[in-house]
Design an enzyme around this catalytic site. Structure first.
Site, PDB file in Angstrom:
ATOM      1  N   HIS A  64       0.839  -1.205   0.000  1.00 16.95           N
ATOM      2  CA  HIS A  64       0.000   0.000   0.000  1.00 16.95           C
ATOM      3  C   HIS A  64       0.876   1.257   0.000  1.00 16.95           C
ATOM      4  O   HIS A  64       0.640   2.191  -0.785  1.00 16.95           O
ATOM      5  CB  HIS A  64      -0.909   0.032   1.228  1.00 16.95           C
ATOM      6  N   TYR A  88       1.344   4.399  -3.433  1.00 19.70           N
ATOM      7  CA  TYR A  88       1.193   5.853  -3.524  1.00 19.70           C
ATOM      8  C   TYR A  88       2.365   6.471  -4.269  1.00 19.70           C
ATOM      9  O   TYR A  88       2.186   7.452  -5.019  1.00 19.70           O
ATOM     10  CB  TYR A  88       1.048   6.470  -2.136  1.00 19.70           C
ATOM     11  N   GLU A 144      -7.860  -3.294   3.740  1.00 21.82           N
ATOM     12  CA  GLU A 144      -8.038  -2.721   5.077  1.00 21.82           C
ATOM     13  C   GLU A 144      -9.311  -3.234   5.734  1.00 21.82           C
ATOM     14  O   GLU A 144      -9.394  -3.352   6.960  1.00 21.82           O
ATOM     15  CB  GLU A 144      -8.073  -1.187   5.014  1.00 21.82           C
ATOM     16  N   HIS A 162      -8.222  -6.436   7.253  1.00 24.91           N
ATOM     17  CA  HIS A 162      -7.315  -6.178   8.383  1.00 24.91           C
ATOM     18  C   HIS A 162      -8.088  -5.681   9.605  1.00 24.91           C
ATOM     19  O   HIS A 162      -7.867  -6.149  10.731  1.00 24.91           O
ATOM     20  CB  HIS A 162      -6.271  -5.119   8.000  1.00 24.91           C
TER      21      HIS A 162
END
Length: 322
Positions: free
Chosen positions: A101, A105, A192, A195
């Site tokens: 992740h 970006y 996410e 998670h």
């Protein structure tokens, strides 16, 4: 005479089936940023005004910081309190994907921004008072908190703090802009979601073993922490979105996701905001499904890795007393 010095992990004898189902979910969802054709968004990018471009750069800078914390500190903090070997294996997977992740970006930056712009974004990220405050708050809990407090901090980060940054790309997606950039965000949100629910489930196992007085103390601490984080997040949101006129909509989105974080932990919602209060364009984009296409040819902007279902909030909240 025989003895066991180190115990081999046995996936044919799983103590907690949630560990196995989570491992399977995460491996089914595996992706890499290099497979998303980000350059296809350059036409949209060139048509955006300076305020919109600045906002995108800053929100992704903030998201990079949070994912860096999650990859470098969160799992290392939680790992010593694993209940099973299989849980540790799941956490290893989570830690790796947090690094994916954070890297993704940078792939977005290298596609959309010049080197000078990238340097400016990271300078802002590393010195912004609101970003640094939430980084310090969360990381100090990872350093000095109890086992349960560390899990709370992780769930608050995964299910709440990221969403001030997620709002912008989801909004643009709903307006048919930056589709491939937004696809990365949707893939991250999908991760996410797993998670947050998984670590929230592990929190609930420990929370339910506490005495009533200890539960009340933990609950009070948790809500106080969320209040503090939200107060800081309001200021951060105003800084990011006032120029675009989106601030109040983003705050609604934040409160909605704060409630989701509490629900992952088996707690009651704090704010009155529901999905119906969130901008419907953004709620449309938050769907954790991805565009279906051929993984190898990079046609489209998602992954075809078999039948991967979107994560539901109640996937792991089974057999637990709140």
């Amino acid at each position: 005479m025989s003895y066991t010095y180190y115990e081999a992990i046995n996936w044919n004898n799983v103590e907690d089936m949630i560990d196995k189902s989570t491992w399977e979910k995460l491996t089914e969802q595996f992706w890499l940023d290099t497979r998303i054709p980000l350059s296809n968004d350059l036409d949209d990018w060139r048509k955006m005004n300076d305020a919109e471009k600045r906002n995108i750069g800053l929100v992704f800078g903030g998201l990079t910081l949070l994912d860096t914390i999650q990859s470098e500190s969160a799992i290392e903090a939680i790992r010593p309190d694993c209940r099973t070997q299989h849980e540790e294996a799941v956490l290893n997977n989570i830690q790796f994907m947090e690094s994916v992740h954070a890297k993704s970006y940078s792939s977005i930056f290298s596609t959309l921004n010049t080197k000078a712009e990238i340097d400016e974004i990271f300078e802002w990220t590393n010195t912004n008072e609101y970003l640094q405050k939430k980084a310090e708050t969360i990381n100090e809990i990872y350093r000095t908190g109890t086992a349960l407090q560390k899990k709370v901090a992780s769930v608050f980060a995964e299910t709440f703090l990221f969403y001030s940054g997620f709002y912008a790309p989801l909004y643009y997606l709903g307006n048919n802009k930056l589709a491939n950039v937004a696809e990365i965000i949707k893939l991250i949100i999908r991760d996410e979601s797993v998670h947050g629910t998984y670590i929230g489930y592990k929190f609930q196992l420990g929370f339910n073993e506490l005495e009533e007085a200890e539960q009340n103390e933990m609950r009070d601490w948790m809500y106080d922490l969320l209040y503090d984080l939200y107060a800081n997040e309001e200021l951060y949101t105003e800084l990011l979105y006032d120029d675009l006129g989106w601030t109040e909509d983003v705050k609604t989105f934040l409160r909605y996701n704060a409630n989701k974080a509490l629900m992952n932990l088996g707690m009651d919602p704090l704010f009155p905001d529901t999905a119906n209060d969130v901008n419907p364009i953004v709620m449309n984009g938050i769907s954790t499904g991805t565009s279906n296409h051929d993984f190898f040819s990079q046609v489209g902007n998602g992954y075809l890795l078999g039948a991967v279902e979107a994560m539901r909030d109640d996937d792991y909240l089974i057999g637990l007393d709140s």
